[in-house]
Design a protein around this motif. Structure first.
Motif, PDB file in Angstrom:
ATOM      1  N   VAL A  36       0.850  -1.194   0.000  1.00  0.00           N
ATOM      2  CA  VAL A  36       0.000   0.000   0.000  1.00  0.00           C
ATOM      3  C   VAL A  36       0.883   1.240   0.000  1.00  0.00           C
ATOM      4  O   VAL A  36       0.627   2.201  -0.727  1.00  0.00           O
ATOM      5  CB  VAL A  36      -0.964   0.016   1.209  1.00  0.00           C
ATOM      6  N   ALA A  37       1.944   1.215   0.775  1.00  0.00           N
ATOM      7  CA  ALA A  37       2.831   2.382   0.913  1.00  0.00           C
ATOM      8  C   ALA A  37       3.641   2.656  -0.341  1.00  0.00           C
ATOM      9  O   ALA A  37       3.842   3.804  -0.708  1.00  0.00           O
ATOM     10  CB  ALA A  37       3.783   2.190   2.096  1.00  0.00           C
ATOM     11  N   ARG A  38       4.087   1.619  -1.008  1.00  0.00           N
ATOM     12  CA  ARG A  38       5.058   1.799  -2.086  1.00  0.00           C
ATOM     13  C   ARG A  38       4.554   1.421  -3.464  1.00  0.00           C
ATOM     14  O   ARG A  38       5.238   1.662  -4.452  1.00  0.00           O
ATOM     15  CB  ARG A  38       6.294   0.954  -1.791  1.00  0.00           C
ATOM     16  N   GLY A  39       3.393   0.819  -3.539  1.00  0.00           N
ATOM     17  CA  GLY A  39       2.925   0.321  -4.819  1.00  0.00           C
ATOM     18  C   GLY A  39       2.317   1.382  -5.707  1.00  0.00           C
ATOM     19  O   GLY A  39       1.951   2.468  -5.250  1.00  0.00           O
ATOM     20  N   ASP A  40       2.236   1.046  -7.007  1.00  0.00           N
ATOM     21  CA  ASP A  40       1.493   1.910  -7.914  1.00  0.00           C
ATOM     22  C   ASP A  40       0.019   1.827  -7.513  1.00  0.00           C
ATOM     23  O   ASP A  40      -0.354   1.035  -6.638  1.00  0.00           O
ATOM     24  CB  ASP A  40       1.715   1.470  -9.371  1.00  0.00           C
ATOM     25  N   ALA A  41      -0.809   2.625  -8.129  1.00  0.00           N
ATOM     26  CA  ALA A  41      -2.216   2.724  -7.725  1.00  0.00           C
ATOM     27  C   ALA A  41      -2.917   1.364  -7.724  1.00  0.00           C
ATOM     28  O   ALA A  41      -3.604   1.019  -6.760  1.00  0.00           O
ATOM     29  CB  ALA A  41      -2.958   3.710  -8.623  1.00  0.00           C
ATOM     30  N   ALA A  42      -2.740   0.575  -8.771  1.00  0.00           N
ATOM     31  CA  ALA A  42      -3.428  -0.716  -8.860  1.00  0.00           C
ATOM     32  C   ALA A  42      -2.920  -1.686  -7.793  1.00  0.00           C
ATOM     33  O   ALA A  42      -3.714  -2.368  -7.127  1.00  0.00           O
ATOM     34  CB  ALA A  42      -3.246  -1.316 -10.254  1.00  0.00           C
ATOM     35  N   SER A  43      -1.619  -1.740  -7.597  1.00  0.00           N
ATOM     36  CA  SER A  43      -1.033  -2.634  -6.606  1.00  0.00           C
ATOM     37  C   SER A  43      -1.431  -2.222  -5.189  1.00  0.00           C
ATOM     38  O   SER A  43      -1.752  -3.061  -4.352  1.00  0.00           O
ATOM     39  CB  SER A  43       0.486  -2.629  -6.756  1.00  0.00           C
ATOM     40  N   ALA A  44      -1.419  -0.934  -4.931  1.00  0.00           N
ATOM     41  CA  ALA A  44      -1.783  -0.429  -3.602  1.00  0.00           C
ATOM     42  C   ALA A  44      -3.242  -0.743  -3.285  1.00  0.00           C
ATOM     43  O   ALA A  44      -3.562  -1.186  -2.182  1.00  0.00           O
ATOM     44  CB  ALA A  44      -1.529   1.072  -3.517  1.00  0.00           C
ATOM     45  N   ARG A  45      -4.124  -0.531  -4.254  1.00  0.00           N
ATOM     46  CA  ARG A  45      -5.549  -0.827  -4.013  1.00  0.00           C
ATOM     47  C   ARG A  45      -5.785  -2.311  -3.798  1.00  0.00           C
ATOM     48  O   ARG A  45      -6.579  -2.699  -2.940  1.00  0.00           O
ATOM     49  CB  ARG A  45      -6.412  -0.315  -5.160  1.00  0.00           C
ATOM     50  N   ALA A  46      -5.099  -3.151  -4.587  1.00  0.00           N
ATOM     51  CA  ALA A  46      -5.243  -4.600  -4.418  1.00  0.00           C
ATOM     52  C   ALA A  46      -4.764  -5.023  -3.025  1.00  0.00           C
ATOM     53  O   ALA A  46      -5.415  -5.837  -2.355  1.00  0.00           O
ATOM     54  CB  ALA A  46      -4.467  -5.339  -5.502  1.00  0.00           C
ATOM     55  N   ALA A  47      -3.644  -4.480  -2.586  1.00  0.00           N
ATOM     56  CA  ALA A  47      -3.133  -4.797  -1.249  1.00  0.00           C
ATOM     57  C   ALA A  47      -4.091  -4.310  -0.168  1.00  0.00           C
ATOM     58  O   ALA A  47      -4.329  -5.015   0.817  1.00  0.00           O
ATOM     59  CB  ALA A  47      -1.753  -4.178  -1.061  1.00  0.00           C
ATOM     60  N   LEU A  48      -4.663  -3.127  -0.356  1.00  0.00           N
ATOM     61  CA  LEU A  48      -5.611  -2.605   0.632  1.00  0.00           C
ATOM     62  C   LEU A  48      -6.868  -3.476   0.687  1.00  0.00           C
ATOM     63  O   LEU A  48      -7.397  -3.732   1.766  1.00  0.00           O
ATOM     64  CB  LEU A  48      -5.973  -1.147   0.324  1.00  0.00           C
ATOM     65  N   GLU A  49      -7.339  -3.938  -0.442  1.00  0.00           N
ATOM     66  CA  GLU A  49      -8.512  -4.829  -0.450  1.00  0.00           C
ATOM     67  C   GLU A  49      -8.206  -6.133   0.271  1.00  0.00           C
ATOM     68  O   GLU A  49      -9.052  -6.661   0.993  1.00  0.00           O
ATOM     69  CB  GLU A  49      -8.995  -5.084  -1.878  1.00  0.00           C
ATOM     70  N   GLU A  50      -7.009  -6.659   0.073  1.00  0.00           N
ATOM     71  CA  GLU A  50      -6.617  -7.870   0.796  1.00  0.00           C
ATOM     72  C   GLU A  50      -6.536  -7.588   2.295  1.00  0.00           C
ATOM     73  O   GLU A  50      -6.976  -8.404   3.109  1.00  0.00           O
ATOM     74  CB  GLU A  50      -5.284  -8.405   0.270  1.00  0.00           C
ATOM     75  N   LEU A  51      -6.006  -6.444   2.674  1.00  0.00           N
ATOM     76  CA  LEU A  51      -5.995  -6.057   4.091  1.00  0.00           C
ATOM     77  C   LEU A  51      -7.413  -5.992   4.640  1.00  0.00           C
ATOM     78  O   LEU A  51      -7.683  -6.462   5.746  1.00  0.00           O
ATOM     79  CB  LEU A  51      -5.319  -4.695   4.275  1.00  0.00           C
ATOM     80  N   VAL A  56       0.926   8.036  -0.949  1.00  0.00           N
ATOM     81  CA  VAL A  56       0.087   6.836  -0.973  1.00  0.00           C
ATOM     82  C   VAL A  56      -1.129   7.115  -1.860  1.00  0.00           C
ATOM     83  O   VAL A  56      -1.819   8.123  -1.683  1.00  0.00           O
ATOM     84  CB  VAL A  56      -0.314   6.418   0.458  1.00  0.00           C
ATOM     85  N   THR A  57      -1.370   6.227  -2.796  1.00  0.00           N
ATOM     86  CA  THR A  57      -2.375   6.475  -3.841  1.00  0.00           C
ATOM     87  C   THR A  57      -3.809   6.179  -3.430  1.00  0.00           C
ATOM     88  O   THR A  57      -4.731   6.639  -4.102  1.00  0.00           O
ATOM     89  CB  THR A  57      -2.048   5.646  -5.088  1.00  0.00           C
ATOM     90  N   CYS A  58      -4.031   5.444  -2.349  1.00  0.00           N
ATOM     91  CA  CYS A  58      -5.402   5.046  -1.986  1.00  0.00           C
ATOM     92  C   CYS A  58      -5.797   5.560  -0.601  1.00  0.00           C
ATOM     93  O   CYS A  58      -6.471   4.877   0.161  1.00  0.00           O
ATOM     94  CB  CYS A  58      -5.543   3.526  -2.074  1.00  0.00           C
ATOM     95  N   ARG A  59      -5.417   6.766  -0.302  1.00  0.00           N
ATOM     96  CA  ARG A  59      -5.691   7.348   1.008  1.00  0.00           C
ATOM     97  C   ARG A  59      -7.183   7.423   1.348  1.00  0.00           C
ATOM     98  O   ARG A  59      -7.561   7.089   2.477  1.00  0.00           O
ATOM     99  CB  ARG A  59      -5.029   8.712   1.111  1.00  0.00           C
ATOM    100  N   PRO A  60      -8.058   7.826   0.429  1.00  0.00           N
ATOM    101  CA  PRO A  60      -9.483   7.847   0.790  1.00  0.00           C
ATOM    102  C   PRO A  60     -10.008   6.456   1.160  1.00  0.00           C
ATOM    103  O   PRO A  60     -10.809   6.315   2.091  1.00  0.00           O
ATOM    104  CB  PRO A  60     -10.167   8.365  -0.480  1.00  0.00           C
ATOM    105  N   GLN A  61      -9.531   5.428   0.470  1.00  0.00           N
ATOM    106  CA  GLN A  61      -9.973   4.067   0.759  1.00  0.00           C
ATOM    107  C   GLN A  61      -9.440   3.588   2.109  1.00  0.00           C
ATOM    108  O   GLN A  61     -10.114   2.828   2.809  1.00  0.00           O
ATOM    109  CB  GLN A  61      -9.537   3.114  -0.368  1.00  0.00           C
TER     110      GLN A  61
END
Length: 181
Positions: free
Chosen positions: A57-72, A103-108
């Motif tokens: 989430v911290a270091r990924g591009d937007a798609a990777s960060a969102r996928a990691a956040l969804e898994e979290l 971080v690209t997915c801060r609102p999420q």
């Protein structure tokens, strides 16, 4: 109405202190190693994978960060339920990530924090089925600790609400409203 006890015996250690983290504490997620992730559980079993997801989430591009956040989300607050003891340990790191401008997915992230703050399912179940409070693994306690962890770092709300990103400001305002109730 029965209330959840503040402490409950468990087969897993849940009494370890949650590290204090913050965006100004140096390197992002520096305190991850202070949490015994392999000794606590998430919805899949061992919470050992949570640090890597937080790093993505911290270091990924937007798609990777969102996928990691969804898994979290699936691991710590699935379907709006605080599902295991790892939720409270994860919350300070979510707050830290929400404050990092890159971080690209801060609102999420803020929406996930709101879901955790709103979680009262186990507490509601315990109100009608008090025997739940006597189980060795007490989800009502996990839920309470997770909500407390969200509230403990609410000092960041004012700064996040002032952000120029409208989506982030809206999500933060919703979280602030939820915490005010």
């Amino acid at each position: 109405m029965p209330t959840a006890p503040t402490e409950q015996p468990s087969t897993q250690r849940t009494d370890r202190a949650t590290p204090s983290t913050g965006a100004s504490a140096g390197a992002p997620l520096a305190a991850l190693g202070q949490v015994p992730w392999s000794d606590i559980r998430d919805s899949t079993g061992s919470a050992a994978a949570i640090p890597q997801l937080l790093r993505r989430v911290a270091r990924g591009d937007a798609a990777s960060a969102r996928a990691a956040l969804e898994e979290l989300r699936r691991r710590v607050c699935q379907y709006g339920f605080v599902v295991e003891q790892a939720t409270a340990a994860t919350v300070p790191f979510l707050w830290e990530l929400a404050q990092l401008p890159h971080v690209t997915c801060r609102p999420q992230i803020i929406q996930l924090l709101k879901s955790i703050a709103d979680a009262r399912q186990w507490e509601s179940v315990a109100a009608v089925y008090p025997k739940l409070l006597n189980h060795r693994e007490n989800p009502a306690v996990w839920e309470c600790r997770a909500r407390q962890a969200v509230r403990a770092r609410r000092g960041a709300l004012r700064t996040l609400m002032a952000e120029p990103d409208g989506e982030l400001a809206r999500a933060t305002t919703e979280l602030a409203d939820a915490l005010a109730e």
